[in-house]
Scaffold this active site. Structure first.
Site, PDB file in Angstrom:
ATOM      1  N   LYS A 117       0.824  -1.198   0.000  1.00  0.00           N
ATOM      2  CA  LYS A 117       0.000   0.000   0.000  1.00  0.00           C
ATOM      3  C   LYS A 117       0.865   1.257   0.000  1.00  0.00           C
ATOM      4  O   LYS A 117       0.632   2.179  -0.794  1.00  0.00           O
ATOM      5  CB  LYS A 117      -0.937  -0.020   1.208  1.00  0.00           C
ATOM      6  CG  LYS A 117      -1.970   1.076   1.217  1.00  0.00           C
ATOM      7  CD  LYS A 117      -1.500   2.251   2.036  1.00  0.00           C
ATOM      8  CE  LYS A 117      -2.578   3.343   2.035  1.00  0.00           C
ATOM      9  NZ  LYS A 117      -2.132   4.490   2.852  1.00  0.00           N
ATOM     10  N   ASP A 135      -6.278   0.427   0.614  1.00  0.00           N
ATOM     11  CA  ASP A 135      -6.312   0.359   2.070  1.00  0.00           C
ATOM     12  C   ASP A 135      -7.697  -0.106   2.502  1.00  0.00           C
ATOM     13  O   ASP A 135      -8.484  -0.564   1.670  1.00  0.00           O
ATOM     14  CB  ASP A 135      -5.956   1.713   2.681  1.00  0.00           C
ATOM     15  CG  ASP A 135      -6.969   2.780   2.291  1.00  0.00           C
ATOM     16  OD1 ASP A 135      -7.980   2.432   1.647  1.00  0.00           O
ATOM     17  OD2 ASP A 135      -6.755   3.948   2.632  1.00  0.00           O
TER      18      ASP A 135
END
Length: 209
Positions: A117, A135
């Site tokens: 991420k 996320d």
DNA sequence: AACTCGGGGCA
DNA sequence: TGCCCAGAGTT
């Protein structure tokens, strides 16, 4: 088509969507994103200007002891891991990457404290590489809307990349995360005030019961 | 898959 | 007062 309707709706709802973290260069974004793990963007933005004024480059962090860095970032929480990861990452940036932040995923993910991420956030926002950082917000919103039907973060990313034109990958992340934070909440999504519920898979599923 | 790190923001 | 926060590493 439904996907293009969703994307155009999000674009109209969030015309100013952008990265919530303050940064002036790839290094600042990398460190800010490491700091942002399980902390609010507001908390991170509160401490990073002073932090980067004192330590503007990776080399400037190297003389710091873990305790010194912990003291500087204490107020955002989870500071022990973050301090350790930031110091180790700065050491690698200096020793292996010439003091610069690498612009490829494999190198970024080799840095302590940097997962997929964070790597995607840095690639897309600091280097202009199309990427979708998934996320918890993006995962939830994308799967509710029907832009993805996936059980994992990685599979969600792959499906979004397949369903969204590449030139919109970066901005789509900002649209989805903004929608997740402002409207499509985890517990109580504000469906009654959401312009997307006519095309939302999760909304249709709920209203059929 | 579960566990750990964590003080601050906000209702 | 209680819940959540632009995750990642270790076991």
């Amino acid at each position: 088509m439904t996907v293009s309707f969703i994307l155009s709706s999000l674009a109209r709802l969030y015309p100013d969507a952008q990265c919530a973290l303050l940064f002036r260069n790839p290094f600042e974004l990398l460190i800010a994103t490491i700091l942002a793990a399980q902390a609010t963007d507001k908390s991170v933005n509160k401490i990073t200007p002073e932090l980067f004024r004192k330590y503007p480059t990776p080399a400037d962090f190297l003389p710091l002891s873990p305790e010194e860095l912990e003291a500087s970032i204490r107020t955002i929480g989870l500071y022990k891991n973050k301090a350790r990861h930031i110091l180790a990452t700065c050491t690698l940036l200096v020793s292996r990457f010439g003091g610069e932040v690498p612009a490829d995923r494999a190198s970024l993910e080799s840095l302590p404290g940097v997962g997929r991420k964070t790597a995607n956030v840095v690639l897309s926002n600091a280097f202009g590489v199309p990427a979708i950082a998934v996320d918890t917000h993006v995962f939830r919103v994308a799967n509710r809307l029907g832009l993805a039907q996936a059980a994992t973060v990685l599979e969600t990313e792959r499906q979004l990349m397949g369903n969204i034109p590449e030139e919109q990958w970066t901005i789509a992340h900002h649209w989805l995360i903004t929608h997740g934070r402002q409207v499509c909440h985890a517990r109580k999504p504000a469906c009654s005030s959401c312009d997307l519920h006519p095309v939302c898979a999760d909304y249709h599923k709920k209203t059929e019961e």
